[in-house]
Design an enzyme around this catalytic site. Structure first.
Site, PDB file in Angstrom:
ATOM      1  N   ASP A 157       0.861  -1.206   0.000  1.00  0.00           N
ATOM      2  CA  ASP A 157       0.000   0.000   0.000  1.00  0.00           C
ATOM      3  C   ASP A 157       0.893   1.252   0.000  1.00  0.00           C
ATOM      4  O   ASP A 157       0.879   2.044   0.940  1.00  0.00           O
ATOM      5  CB  ASP A 157      -0.953   0.006   1.203  1.00  0.00           C
ATOM      6  N   ASP A 176       6.747   1.301   1.906  1.00  0.00           N
ATOM      7  CA  ASP A 176       6.461   0.303   0.865  1.00  0.00           C
ATOM      8  C   ASP A 176       7.342   0.564  -0.359  1.00  0.00           C
ATOM      9  O   ASP A 176       7.785  -0.365  -1.042  1.00  0.00           O
ATOM     10  CB  ASP A 176       5.005   0.374   0.426  1.00  0.00           C
ATOM     11  N   ASN A 231      -2.464   2.694   3.568  1.00  0.00           N
ATOM     12  CA  ASN A 231      -1.884   4.016   3.849  1.00  0.00           C
ATOM     13  C   ASN A 231      -2.702   5.127   3.200  1.00  0.00           C
ATOM     14  O   ASN A 231      -2.769   6.247   3.687  1.00  0.00           O
ATOM     15  CB  ASN A 231      -0.446   4.094   3.301  1.00  0.00           C
ATOM     16  N   THR A 264       2.956  -6.043   2.712  1.00  0.00           N
ATOM     17  CA  THR A 264       3.419  -4.914   3.531  1.00  0.00           C
ATOM     18  C   THR A 264       2.282  -3.915   3.775  1.00  0.00           C
ATOM     19  O   THR A 264       2.528  -2.734   4.048  1.00  0.00           O
ATOM     20  CB  THR A 264       4.599  -4.186   2.860  1.00  0.00           C
ATOM     21  N   PHE A 293      -0.678  -1.073  12.710  1.00  0.00           N
ATOM     22  CA  PHE A 293      -1.612  -0.548  11.713  1.00  0.00           C
ATOM     23  C   PHE A 293      -2.120  -1.606  10.721  1.00  0.00           C
ATOM     24  O   PHE A 293      -3.326  -1.732  10.499  1.00  0.00           O
ATOM     25  CB  PHE A 293      -0.922   0.590  10.947  1.00  0.00           C
ATOM     26  N   ASN A 294      -1.222  -2.343  10.052  1.00  0.00           N
ATOM     27  CA  ASN A 294      -1.652  -3.252   8.985  1.00  0.00           C
ATOM     28  C   ASN A 294      -2.639  -4.298   9.498  1.00  0.00           C
ATOM     29  O   ASN A 294      -3.605  -4.647   8.811  1.00  0.00           O
ATOM     30  CB  ASN A 294      -0.446  -3.965   8.363  1.00  0.00           C
ATOM     31  N   HIS A 342       9.680   0.253   7.901  1.00  0.00           N
ATOM     32  CA  HIS A 342       8.988  -0.988   8.268  1.00  0.00           C
ATOM     33  C   HIS A 342       9.007  -2.014   7.126  1.00  0.00           C
ATOM     34  O   HIS A 342       9.447  -3.142   7.298  1.00  0.00           O
ATOM     35  CB  HIS A 342       7.522  -0.694   8.604  1.00  0.00           C
ATOM     36  N   ASP A 343       8.500  -1.619   5.959  1.00  0.00           N
ATOM     37  CA  ASP A 343       8.201  -2.589   4.898  1.00  0.00           C
ATOM     38  C   ASP A 343       9.432  -3.120   4.189  1.00  0.00           C
ATOM     39  O   ASP A 343       9.370  -4.153   3.519  1.00  0.00           O
ATOM     40  CB  ASP A 343       7.248  -1.962   3.883  1.00  0.00           C
TER      41      ASP A 343
HETATM   42  O1  RIB Z   1       2.643  -0.048  10.896  1.00  0.00           O
HETATM   43  C1  RIB Z   1       3.478   0.165   9.785  1.00  0.00           C
HETATM   44  C2  RIB Z   1       2.815  -0.285   8.535  1.00  0.00           C
HETATM   45  O2  RIB Z   1       1.678   0.532   8.282  1.00  0.00           O
HETATM   46  C3  RIB Z   1       3.710  -0.128   7.282  1.00  0.00           C
HETATM   47  O3  RIB Z   1       3.371  -1.124   6.358  1.00  0.00           O
HETATM   48  C4  RIB Z   1       3.314   1.215   6.736  1.00  0.00           C
HETATM   49  O4  RIB Z   1       3.493   1.309   5.311  1.00  0.00           O
HETATM   50  C5  RIB Z   1       1.856   1.247   7.067  1.00  0.00           C
HETATM   51  O5  RIB Z   1       1.166   0.577   6.023  1.00  0.00           O
HETATM   52 CA    CA Z   2       2.736  -0.542   4.059  1.00  0.00          CA
END
Ligand code: RIB
Ligand code: CA
Length: 323
Positions: free
Chosen positions: A9, A14, A36, A120, A161-162, A235-236
């Site tokens: 996303d 990403d 996102n 991701t 979040f994801n 993160h990704d």
């Molecule tokens: O919590 C971090 C995640 O949430 C990452 O994948 C970032 O791109 C958001 O999507």
């Molecule tokens: Ca992401």
């Protein structure tokens, strides 16, 4: 080269996952998911990134607008209104394919051996592929995700979040029989880049490195101002780097399930690795567990430690190798 499908996303981090994947892995396709930002924007962002990288031969397939059950939650405070604020990128000339992402995932995994899935963003596309064709979970080699946490959350005290965006989808994936290699926020917080790293990217001089610097400049700004972090967490990029070089991350087998009902814990990844802690406080977490799991048998590898220095070596080399 390992064959992968990258479901994402984009999203600043990403974009780094895409930069690493398209250079080091055989990316059969990129699929997009609302997260996102809206599906329209994350799909456009994926196309823009591939154009900058001169990788327009990699097909992009749009997936679901949002989660299976809950309403879509987006993160403009981190990624801006476009989902990729900061870099000034032209409207993409290339287009996403007409086929739906879920159809692409099912058809590719059913007709190609040893495909590794990478996710991701929220797990909606992956979950629907498995629900529509359960053999996807048997035929796919494994899945690497950025999501969840072995410890605390980021979107809520308990949830990352994801997973928070679509807990029902995550529940489906973690209970599908497919081995989940999870880079939770506990791991990805160790991948924190600062303006110093951004400056080094600018000195590289490739288009990809300049994109990386522009992305980082915005993402550091939003991460510091919103989350009071000391930099931007990529993160990704972590699950992709893990596939490229398994030595970059230390992980332990554990059973992970998804909380769907808790008033304060909905979207939490409940990680059980009590069998590793045992009664020996000094136990080497990475030793092959000799004790029987006390909960259900492990269905995942929970990432605990990142070799950040070697991660950065990989990222610099990758950015230099783009023309
Ligand atoms: O919590 C971090 C995640 O949430 C990452 O994948 C970032 O791109 C958001 O999507
Ligand atoms: Ca992401």
């Amino acid at each position: 080269m390992k064959k992968v499908i990258l479901d994402c996303d984009p999203g600043h981090d990403d974009a780094f996952a895409i930069m690493l994947a398209v250079q080091h892995l055989d990316v059969l396709g990129i699929t997009t998911i609302g997260g996102n930002c809206t599906l329209e924007n994350v799909t456009k962002n994926a196309l823009k990134i591939l154009e900058v990288l001169d990788k327009t031969d990699i097909p992009v397939y749009a997936g679901h607008e949002g989660p299976m059950v809950a309403p879509l939650v987006t993160a403009p405070q981190f990624h801006g209104e476009t989902g990729l604020d900061g870099p000034d990128l032209p409207e993409p000339k290339i287009k996403a394919k007409k086929k739906h992402a879920v159809d692409f995932i099912i058809e590719t995994v059913m007709n190609t051996d040893d495909v590794t899935l990478i996710a991701t963003g929220p797990l909606t596309n992956i979950a629907e592929a498995i629900s529509r064709e359960p053999r996807v979970a048997e035929r796919a080699k494994e899945i690497y995700i950025m999501g969840g946490s072995v410890t605390f959350g980021n979107w809520t005290p308990a949830a990352e979040f994801n997973i928070f965006v679509d807990p029902e989808a995550a529940y489906r994936v973690f209970n599908s029989g497919l081995l989940v290699n999870m880079c939770g926020i506990n791991l990805t917080r160790q991948c924190c880049l600062t303006f110093e790293h951004m400056q080094k990217f600018r000195e590289i001089g490739t288009k990809a490195a300049n994109l990386a610097a522009d992305l980082l400049e915005f993402f550091i700004g939003s991460s510091v101002s919103v989350s009071k972090l000391t930099g931007a967490n990529l993160h990704d990029a972590c699950p992709v780097a893990w596939i490229i070089n398994p030595k970059l991350i230390k992980a332990v087998p554990m059973h992970i399930d998804i909380e769907l009902k808790g008033e304060y814990t909905r979207g939490m990844t409940v990680c059980d690795y009590r069998h590793l802690r045992g009664t020996e406080p000094h136990i080497d977490l990475y030793r092959t567990p000799t004790m029987e799991p006390r909960g259900e048998a492990p269905n995942a590898q929970g990432a605990l430690e990142l070799d950040f220095e070697r991660f950065m070596d990989l990222l610099y080399e990758t950015l230099k190798n783009y023309n």
